[in-house]
Design an enzyme around this catalytic site. Structure first.
Site, short mmCIF file in Angstrom:
data_model
loop_
_atom_site.label_atom_id
_atom_site.label_comp_id
_atom_site.label_asym_id
_atom_site.label_seq_id
_atom_site.Cartn_x
_atom_site.Cartn_y
_atom_site.Cartn_z
N HIS A 1 -16.96 2.65 9.30
CA HIS A 1 -15.76 2.19 9.23
C HIS A 1 -14.58 3.91 9.52
CE1 HIS A 1 -11.30 1.71 7.36
NE2 HIS A 1 -11.35 2.84 7.53
N ARG B 1 -9.27 15.80 7.61
CA ARG B 1 -10.22 16.03 6.82
C ARG B 1 -11.73 16.14 7.43
NH1 ARG B 1 -10.09 10.40 3.77
NH2 ARG B 1 -8.58 9.78 4.73
N GLY C 1 -13.66 3.02 15.93
CA GLY C 1 -14.43 2.42 16.11
C GLY C 1 -14.33 0.95 16.50
N GLU C 2 -13.48 0.24 16.89
CA GLU C 2 -12.71 -0.88 17.18
C GLU C 2 -13.08 -0.36 18.72
OE1 GLU C 2 -10.13 -3.30 15.12
OE2 GLU C 2 -10.93 -2.54 12.84
N ASN C 3 -11.90 0.49 18.72
CA ASN C 3 -11.40 1.09 20.69
C ASN C 3 -12.31 1.87 21.46
OD1 ASN C 3 -9.08 -0.79 20.43
ND2 ASN C 3 -8.69 0.55 18.64
N ASN D 1 1.27 -0.99 0.26
CA ASN D 1 -0.42 0.01 0.48
C ASN D 1 1.16 1.42 0.38
OD1 ASN D 1 -1.68 1.99 0.47
ND2 ASN D 1 -2.06 1.07 2.31
N ARG E 1 -2.36 -2.29 -3.23
CA ARG E 1 -4.32 -1.47 -2.75
C ARG E 1 -3.94 -0.43 -3.66
NH1 ARG E 1 -6.08 0.68 3.01
NH2 ARG E 1 -8.29 2.11 2.28
N GLU F 1 -8.01 -4.96 5.57
CA GLU F 1 -7.64 -4.86 4.19
C GLU F 1 -6.91 -5.70 3.49
OE1 GLU F 1 -8.22 -0.82 5.77
OE2 GLU F 1 -9.05 0.23 4.31
N LYS G 1 3.81 0.18 2.50
CA LYS G 1 3.06 0.16 4.14
C LYS G 1 3.28 -1.71 3.52
CE LYS G 1 -0.03 2.70 6.70
NZ LYS G 1 -1.61 3.21 6.97
N HIS H 1 -13.33 2.73 1.55
CA HIS H 1 -12.82 1.90 2.01
C HIS H 1 -13.23 0.91 1.58
CE1 HIS H 1 -12.35 5.29 4.96
NE2 HIS H 1 -11.10 4.66 5.47
P1 ADP Z 1 -6.28 4.90 9.26
O1 ADP Z 1 -7.04 5.28 9.12
O2 ADP Z 1 -4.98 5.06 9.73
O3 ADP Z 1 -5.91 2.97 8.62
P2 ADP Z 1 -6.41 3.59 12.02
O4 ADP Z 1 -7.96 2.32 11.43
O5 ADP Z 1 -5.53 3.17 12.52
O6 ADP Z 1 -6.55 4.45 11.09
O7 ADP Z 1 -7.47 4.34 13.28
C1 ADP Z 1 -6.42 5.39 13.91
C2 ADP Z 1 -7.27 6.16 15.04
O8 ADP Z 1 -8.25 5.26 15.50
C3 ADP Z 1 -6.00 6.93 16.02
O9 ADP Z 1 -5.99 8.64 14.88
C4 ADP Z 1 -7.55 6.82 17.45
O10 ADP Z 1 -8.50 7.88 16.73
C5 ADP Z 1 -8.33 5.96 16.89
N1 ADP Z 1 -8.17 5.22 18.13
C6 ADP Z 1 -6.89 3.63 18.17
N2 ADP Z 1 -7.54 3.66 19.34
C7 ADP Z 1 -8.09 4.39 20.13
C8 ADP Z 1 -8.36 3.46 21.84
N3 ADP Z 1 -8.08 3.15 22.07
N4 ADP Z 1 -9.69 4.81 22.00
C9 ADP Z 1 -9.27 5.92 21.07
N5 ADP Z 1 -9.35 6.15 20.22
C10 ADP Z 1 -8.59 4.77 19.05
#
Ligand code: ADP
Length: 398
Positions: A209, A242, A331-333, A10, A94, A380, A17, A182
């Site tokens: 996403h 953005r 979304g995951e964290n 990528n 990608r 991805e 990457k 995405h």
């Molecule tokens: P990219 O679009 O660059 O692939 P990611 O999907 O890795 O980005 O998302 C990165 C963002 O996720 C970080 O900038 C942060 O805002 C958020 N993030 C990651 N871990 C956490 C966490 N534990 N709590 C809150 N936000 C988080």
């Protein structure tokens, strides 16, 4: 004995990457991943194996890794111990833009390269760098099949209404359309749901996403019906840097009344807006959550508000909602942000269980809630590796 592997690349403006997959039992299994950042400026390579053990961590002076070709050479050299006994049989790339016609991954030859170059004006900040990475990879691994996978392909199932702007038809004919991005992430989530949650996958699902780049996708039966991103990856919800949706009249005002230079406007919209621009602190949700500054709280409130609005809009596009899936870094964290996004969405059957949400469980809706809310990791690169394998099989290379 050598084993077969697939490399996924990528390439960005100053970064590459990469992820290496072994082919095991007909499937692609990740072995190591990493990135070279700061190409031409302050190059830094970091690579980790599947257990997060650091395989390489090196810095160079700018001129020593001046371009994508030099970066690939250095990556290959630094990771040669990890590559011992492995043979790269294909490379997956990608690519941000496949235009209106490229609805599936393609094997790259000179004609495809020319087709992808012609799409560069549609994504000037990404496409040329993606293509530089492909050119460097073709030069370094001649004879090895190279496959382009597009972030736009998954959305080519959109009906015309979701694909167009309210402009005279000649603009659509010229390619000024809502492409959506995405797509590789959405495709991965759709495939994952089809395997693990077939009943839900067959229904109406919104996937959020939410990462540095953020968008949402409405799916019916695993196919994209609409998405928040449009002609570029600027539209939709706010992001790390953005702006997301903005009244086009604001842009006209800045350009014509305030005399802003187009390049400065581009920099503002892509690099100095969103969470970073609003807060003046950071693009990272973690920093904003830790900050006591009112502007940090405002930026998060705006983000949650806009994502919630889009969930409502996409549910309307689907005629109702069976599931909501959160994915990518935020979304995951970001538990608190997830809870805030879902506040007030009870009318769509969304009812988050606070304990499940805080525990980051894979399903965070209350048992029995009308709409299931899931949290899933996206992949991805894994999706690209899968595409490469499928294409090789169809082309009888593997
Ligand atoms: P990219 O679009 O660059 O692939 P990611 O999907 O890795 O980005 O998302 C990165 C963002 O996720 C970080 O900038 C942060 O805002 C958020 N993030 C990651 N871990 C956490 C966490 N534990 N709590 C809150 N936000 C988080």
């Amino acid at each position: 004995m050598t084993s077969d592997a697939i490399l996924v690349l990528n390439a960005g403006s100053s970064s590459i990457k990469f992820e290496l997959f072994d082919i095991v039992g007909g499937d692609a299994e990740t072995r190591f991943e990493g990135q070279m950042e700061g190409i031409g400026a302050s190059p830094h390579l970091i690579a980790r194996d599947a257990t997060r053990h650091v395989l390489a961590d090196h810095r160079w002076a700018g001129p020593d890794v001046a371009n994508h070709g030099a970066a690939l050479e250095v990556i290959a050299k630094e990771l040669s111990p990890a590559m011992a006994g492995r043979r790269i049989i294909a490379v997956g790339h990608r690519v941000v833009h496949g235009g209106p016609d490229l609805v599936a991954p393609v094997l790259i030859d000179d004609a495809v390269m020319a087709q992808l170059e012609a799409l560069a004006p549609l994504a000037p900040l990404h496409q040329p760098h993606n293509l530089a990475g492909i050119a460097a990879s073709r030069a370094r691994l001649p004879g090895v099949p190279q496959v382009a996978c597009f972030d736009t392909s998954f959305h080519r199932s959109h009906a015309w209404e979701a694909d167009t702007f309210a402009l005279p038809p000649e603009f659509y004919a010229r390619g000024i359309r809502r492409y959506g991005f995405h797509g590789l992430s959405y495709e991965y989530i759709a495939a994952n749901l089809a395997e693990a949650e077939p009943a839900l996958a067959a229904g109406r699902v919104v996937v959020a996403h939410l990462g540095n780049g953020s968008s949402l996708c409405a799916m019916r039966g695993g196919r994209s019906v609409d998405s928040t991103m449009g002609f570029t990856a600027l539209d939709g919800v706010p992001m790390g840097t953005r702006c997301g949706q903005i009244d086009p009249g604001v842009l006209l005002h800045l350009l014509m009344t305030e005399g802003m230079e187009p390049a400065a406007l581009q920099k503002l919209l892509y690099g100095n807006a969103g969470l970073k621009g609003m807060s003046g602190i950071s693009q990272d949700v973690r920093d904003l959550e830790a900050s006591a500054e009112p502007r940090a709280a405002q930026a998060l409130a705006y983000y949650a508000w806009r994502v919630r609005r889009e969930i409502g809009a996409l549910a309307a596009a689907l005629g109702g909602l069976d599931g909501l899936v959160f994915t990518a870094g935020i979304g995951e964290n970001a538990r608190d942000l997830r809870a805030r996004i879902c506040e007030g969405l009870g009318f769509l059957g969304i009812d988050i269980d606070p304990a499940r949400n805080q525990a980051n469980e894979r399903e965070i809706s209350r048992p029995g809630a009308a709409t299931r809310v899931l949290v899933r990791a996206t992949d991805e690169e894994g999706m690209i590796a899968r595409h490469v394998l499928n294409l090789l099989r169809r082309s009888k290379w593997a």
